[in-house]
Design an enzyme around this catalytic site. Sequence first.
Site, PDB file in Angstrom:
ATOM      1  CD  GLU A 110      -2.941  -1.127   0.176  1.00 28.79           C
ATOM      2  OE1 GLU A 110      -3.046  -0.108  -0.530  1.00 28.79           O
ATOM      3  OE2 GLU A 110      -3.637  -2.153   0.009  1.00 28.79           O
ATOM      4  CB  CYS A 125      -6.386  -2.290   6.562  1.00 31.57           C
ATOM      5  SG  CYS A 125      -6.605  -4.013   7.022  1.00 31.57           S
ATOM      6  CG  HIS A 168      -4.616  -4.900   2.171  1.00 30.16           C
ATOM      7  ND1 HIS A 168      -4.869  -3.560   1.983  1.00 30.16           N
ATOM      8  CD2 HIS A 168      -5.408  -5.286   3.228  1.00 30.16           C
ATOM      9  CE1 HIS A 168      -5.761  -3.157   2.884  1.00 30.16           C
ATOM     10  NE2 HIS A 168      -6.111  -4.173   3.643  1.00 30.16           N
TER      11      HIS A 168
HETATM   12  N1  PCA Z   1      -8.513  -6.363   6.671  1.00 27.35           N
HETATM   13  C1  PCA Z   1      -9.441  -5.275   6.879  1.00 27.35           C
HETATM   14  C2  PCA Z   1      -9.389  -4.986   8.355  1.00 27.35           C
HETATM   15  C3  PCA Z   1      -8.646  -6.117   8.979  1.00 27.35           C
HETATM   16  C4  PCA Z   1      -8.091  -6.878   7.860  1.00 27.35           C
HETATM   17  O1  PCA Z   1      -7.336  -7.851   7.956  1.00 27.35           O
HETATM   18  C5  PCA Z   1      -9.167  -4.071   5.981  1.00 27.35           C
HETATM   19  O2  PCA Z   1      -8.662  -4.256   4.858  1.00 27.35           O
HETATM   20  O3  PCA Z   1      -9.465  -2.941   6.368  1.00 27.35           O
END
Ligand code: PCA
Length: 206
Positions: free
Chosen positions: A81, A144, A168
Amino acid sequence: MRPVSLLFTGFEPFGGEAVNPSWAAVERLPERIGGASIRTRRLPVAFERAGALAIEAIEALSPDAVVCVGQAGGRTGISVERVALNLDDASAPDNEGCRPVDAPIRPDGPCAYLATLPVKRLVSALTQADIPAHISNSAGTYVCNHVLYSVLDWLYARRPDVRAGFLHVPYLPEQCGDKPSAPALPLETMVRALEIVARTLADGGM
Ligand code: PCA
């Protein structure tokens, strides 16, 4: 030479899943990877607590860099990200029933922060190891993104020498029984990806 100290965080399961691949991978990391010493923390999927807990861990452990990891079901590889938005906009309640809509994270804060990890270097280290990876310009508007924004905002004011970013990861194959067309990566590949990230940060400089 002092090992580079890295803090990796992962999340508890959410959205009815039995596992969150982010913590499943983070908890498998060894204490040392190349020139890095590794500390880990599990975060709740909770808007009101996750950012503060990540910051508490940074204050307690004083790492050189922070790599937060979360699940993004439907993504095809490791998303490195690049951006955190000053926005909470949840399409479903978090694990504590909180569902902010169109809400700034810090009303007087900047609209966005950029991750301070070397995102392009991380993507090329991963793809060179044949792990699918790409830069992502949106960490979403759920917990996140909230954690990434909160961490970058805190570091910007207090510890600008500490780098931070977010990865992610896709679903694990065992999460896809009821969603057979969703892309997935095996856990070993995710752990290897995190190890490559740790080595790249420690040995290649930040
Ligand atoms: N993914 C979510 C919140 C916790 C996670 O593992 C997100 O992408 O916001």
